[in-house]
Design an enzyme around this catalytic site. Structure first.
Site, mmCIF file in Angstrom:
data_model
loop_
_atom_site.group_PDB
_atom_site.id
_atom_site.type_symbol
_atom_site.label_atom_id
_atom_site.label_comp_id
_atom_site.label_asym_id
_atom_site.label_seq_id
_atom_site.Cartn_x
_atom_site.Cartn_y
_atom_site.Cartn_z
ATOM 1 N N GLU A 19 0.853 -1.188 0.000
ATOM 2 C CA GLU A 19 0.000 0.000 0.000
ATOM 3 C C GLU A 19 0.887 1.235 0.000
ATOM 4 O O GLU A 19 2.105 1.149 0.200
ATOM 5 C CB GLU A 19 -0.968 -0.018 1.197
ATOM 6 N N HIS B 64 -9.229 9.674 2.295
ATOM 7 C CA HIS B 64 -8.748 8.631 1.380
ATOM 8 C C HIS B 64 -8.900 9.158 -0.039
ATOM 9 O O HIS B 64 -9.947 9.704 -0.386
ATOM 10 C CB HIS B 64 -9.569 7.352 1.580
ATOM 11 N N ARG C 273 -0.793 9.265 1.676
ATOM 12 C CA ARG C 273 -2.220 9.501 1.454
ATOM 13 C C ARG C 273 -2.593 10.985 1.477
ATOM 14 O O ARG C 273 -3.451 11.417 0.719
ATOM 15 C CB ARG C 273 -2.995 8.754 2.528
ATOM 16 N N HIS D 211 -11.845 9.494 5.928
ATOM 17 C CA HIS D 211 -11.628 8.048 6.101
ATOM 18 C C HIS D 211 -11.165 7.660 7.505
ATOM 19 O O HIS D 211 -11.542 6.612 8.010
ATOM 20 C CB HIS D 211 -10.599 7.602 5.065
ATOM 21 N N ARG E 38 -1.570 9.097 8.824
ATOM 22 C CA ARG E 38 -1.402 7.667 9.120
ATOM 23 C C ARG E 38 -0.875 6.904 7.903
ATOM 24 O O ARG E 38 -1.351 7.083 6.780
ATOM 25 C CB ARG E 38 -2.758 7.081 9.517
HETATM 26 C C1 SIN Z 1 -7.328 0.949 2.006
HETATM 27 O O1 SIN Z 1 -7.536 -0.242 1.858
HETATM 28 O O2 SIN Z 1 -7.005 1.708 1.105
HETATM 29 C C2 SIN Z 1 -7.513 1.525 3.365
HETATM 30 C C3 SIN Z 1 -6.566 0.947 4.304
HETATM 31 C C4 SIN Z 1 -6.449 1.825 5.478
HETATM 32 O O3 SIN Z 1 -7.180 2.802 5.591
HETATM 33 O O4 SIN Z 1 -5.565 1.570 6.272
#
Ligand code: SIN
Length: 514
Positions: free
Chosen positions: A118, A233, A278, A337, A372
Site C-alpha cells: 500500500e 482517502h 495519502r 476516512h 497515518r
Molecule cells: C485501504 O484499503 O485503502 C484503506 C486501508 C487503510 O485505511 O488503512
C-alpha cells in the site's frame, strides 16, 4: 433490567464492539468484563468494513526499523517515535496471535503470508484475509471467540451517553437502550468507539460513527490530542451513495493508475505518484477535481481480469454501480476516512481521567503523527488492546455506587455536517474555520441531539485554527508552509469552548459573513 445491571457493578466496561473493543475484552479474560455495543456485533462498524489489512514487517526483506521509518516519514514529523517503535515491534507477534484465532489470512502456495503493498510502504507488508474482506474476516473470528468466552458479556443495542466522573475519576456510565436509560457503576471503562466519519457529508465510515467516544471523554474532562489531523482517502467511489464505497489503496498497490477524463495520468509531478503518502495524493486528486476535471482509477490493465478475484468486495460494489473494473474506468474522489487525533493516552492506553482508557481509532497514541501510514491502524488496535487490558487488570476493582442522571439524547450529526465538512476538509483556511466555530458553538452548548457532534466538531475546528502551519493531513491555504518545529496539540472541551467564546467577541470573527 435494573437487577441484571446491578449484577455487573464493578466489572470493567468496554464501550464499543469493533476490533479494539473485542480484542481488549478477549485479553482481559478470565476477568469478567462487560462490552456495550451500540449495534449488533459486527454490524455498522468500521472494523467490519476495513478493506486494508494489518501492516506488519513479516516479509524476509523487512524489519520493524524499516516499518518505523515509513511510518515516521508518512507522519510528517509528528509521530511519537518511542510509541511508534514499541507498537511496530509488537506487530508481527500480534499477527501471529490473530492467526491462532483461525483468521483465514491470505497465503501463498507455500503457506507463508501473502503480503500486499500500500501507499508509502517501502516493502510489501499488508496482511489481508479474503483479499479486501480483511475486516469482515477478522471480526467474524473475534465475534466467535468473544461469544465462546464465558467471562465476556456483550450487551448489544446499548449506547453509552455520559460518563460519571468525580474527582477526575470514573464512577460509571449512563447508557440508553430500548428499555430506557440505565446506569452501569464501575471505576474502569475502556473507550473503543471508533472514529468520526459520520460528522462529514462524504466519508467511507459508517454514518453512525460520529465521535461518540471523543464526546464522552471530553465531557468527562479528558485531554484530547492532535484532533486537527483527519485523513481523507484519495479513492472513494464517486457516486450518490453515502457512506461512500472505498476503493482500497491495495488496488493501486497492484498496479491500477489514476487518470482524468482525457486519459491523462495527471500525477506525473507527484513524487511517488499513485503510491504517494495519502495526504499528498488526496490533495493532488482534490486539486485536479477543483480544476474542473474528473478522476478515474484505471484497473483495466492491472489488476485487469484478476480484479474480481483479488478484490471481491470492491468488485461487487462496482457491479452495483454498473461498473466492471476489468473493463470500465472507476470514477473516484477523496472522502473522509480516518481520524489520527483522539483521546490522549499513555503507553498503557490510560487517558488523563483516572479509570478511563482508550483504544483504537478513538485514541491518540502518537503512532500516526500528522498522516497515518495505510493499514497501521488495525495493527495499532490489536497491539494496544493487550496493553490496555493488562493495565485495566492491574487496576483494583473498587466498589462504586449507583447514580441517577439526566436523559441524554442519541447524538444526531446531521445538523453539523454542512458547516463542518467544508471547513475541516482537505484544504482549510482561517475564515472557513472561524465560520464553522461560530455555527457549532451554540449547538455544542445546547441540549440538542446534535450537541455532542457539535462539541467534537468545535474542538477539531479550534485545534485546526490554532495550528498555523501545513503538515500532513492538515493543509491551510493561509499558512501553506510547515513550522520549523513539530509539536503535537492538546485540547479539552473547556478550553475549546473558552477559545470559541473569545473568538465570538473578537472583531475578526464578528466581521465574518457566513
Ligand atoms: C485501504 O484499503 O485503502 C484503506 C486501508 C487503510 O485505511 O488503512
Amino acid at each position: 433490567m435494573s437487577a441484571d445491571v446491578r449484577s455487573f457493578f464493578g466489572r470493567p466496561i468496554v464501550i464499543g464492539g469493533g476490533i479494539a473493543g473485542l480484542m481488549t475484552a478477549l485479553h482481559l479474560a478470565p476477568e469478567p468484563v462487560l462490552v456495550l455495543s451500540r449495534t449488533l456485533l459486527g454490524a455498522d462498524t468500521a472494523s467490519t468494513w476495513a478493506q486494508g489489512g494489518l501492516a506488519a514487517s513479516m516479509g524476509n526483506d523487512d524489519n520493524p526499523a524499516l516499518h518505523l521509518a515509513d511510518t515516521i516519514a508518512a507522519g510528517d514529523g509528528l509521530c511519537d517515535r518511542r510509541m511508534a517503535k514499541r507498537i511496530l515491534q509488537a506487530a508481527p507477534g500480534a499477527i501471529e496471535g490473530l492467526a491462532r484465532l483461525r483468521i483465514p489470512f491470505d497465503r501463498t502456495a507455500n503457506g507463508s503470508l501473502r503480503l500486499g503493498l500500500e501507499a508509502a510502504h517501502s516493502r510489501r507488508r499488508i496482511v489481508h484475509a479474503h483479499g479486501d474482506g480483511s475486516g469482515r474476516e477478522i471480526m467474524r473470528a473475534l465475534i466467535a471467540a468473544v461469544r465462546s468466552t464465558p467471562s465476556i458479556v456483550v450487551v448489544e443495542g446499548v449506547e453509552a451517553r455520559r460518563l460519571a466522573v468525580s474527582d477526575n475519576a470514573i464512577r460509571g456510565v449512563w447508557a440508553s437502550c430500548s428499555l430506557g436509560s440505565v446506569f452501569f457503576a464501575t471505576r474502569r471503562i475502556v473507550l473503543a468507539t471508533g472514529g468520526i466519519g459520520g460528522l462529514f457529508l462524504d466519508s467511507t465510515n459508517p454514518s453512525g460513527n460520529c465521535g461518540q467516544g471523543l464526546a464522552l471523554a471530553a465531557r468527562a474532562g479528558a485531554v484530547l490530542s492532535d484532533l486537527e489531523f483527519i485523513q481523507f482517502h484519495p479513492t472513494a467511489l464517486d457516486g450518490s451513495e453515502r457512506p461512500m464505497t472505498l476503493i482500497s489503496e491495495a488496488v493501486r498497490g497492484e498496479g491500477a493508475a489514476l487518470i482524468d477524463e482525457t486519459g491523462r495520468p495527471f500525477l506525473e509531478c507527484v513524487p511517488g505518484a499513485e503510491l504517494a503518502a495519502r495526504d499528498v495524493l488526496a490533495r493532488a486528486v482534490w486539486n485536479h477535481l477543483a480544476n474542473g476535471h474528473r478522476v478515474f482509477l484505471d484497473a483495466r490493465q492491472r489488476p485487469g481480469s484478476e480484479f474480481a478475484r483479488q478484490f471481491p468486495t470492491i468488485a461487487s460494489a462496482c457491479r452495483g454501480a454498473g461498473i466492471n473494473p476489468a473493463r470500465d474506468l472507476i470514477p473516484v474522489r477523496p472522502a473522509q476516512h480516518y481520524h489520527m487525533g483522539g483521546v490522549a493516552v499513555d503507553r498503557s492506553g490510560r487517558t488523563s481521567v483516572n479509570g478511563l482508557w482508550a483504544c483504537g481509532e478513538v485514541a491518540s497514541t502518537g503512532l500516526h503523527g500528522a498522516n497515518r501510514l495505510a493499514s497501521n491502524s488495525l495493527t495499532e488496535a490489536v497491539v494496544c488492546a493487550r496493553w490496555v487490558a493488562e493495565s485495566v487488570a492491574r487496576t483494583p476493582a473498587r466498589r462504586t455506587k449507583s447514580a441517577c442522571g439526566d436523559e441524554y439524547p442519541s447524538p444526531d450529526p446531521i445538523p453539523v455536517r454542512p458547516s463542518l465538512s467544508p471547513a475541516l476538509g482537505i484544504v482549510r483556511n482561517g475564515a472557513g474555520l472561524k465560520a464553522a466555530i461560530r455555527a457549532l458553538m451554540p449547538i455544542a452548548e445546547s441540549k440538542h441531539a446534535a450537541a455532542d457532534p457539535a462539541a467534537v466538531g468545535l474542538m477539531i475546528a479550534i485545534a485546526a485554527l490554532r495550528r498555523e502551519e501545513s503538515r500532513g493531513a492538515h493543509y491551510r491555504t493561509d499558512f501553506p508552509h510547515q513550522a520549523p518545529e513539530a509539536r503535537r496539540s492538546e485540547i479539552t472541551l473547556e478550553a475549546a469552548l473558552e477559545a470559541a467564546r473569545e473568538l465570538a467577541h473578537s472583531p475578526a470573527l464578528a466581521g465574518l459573513t457566513s
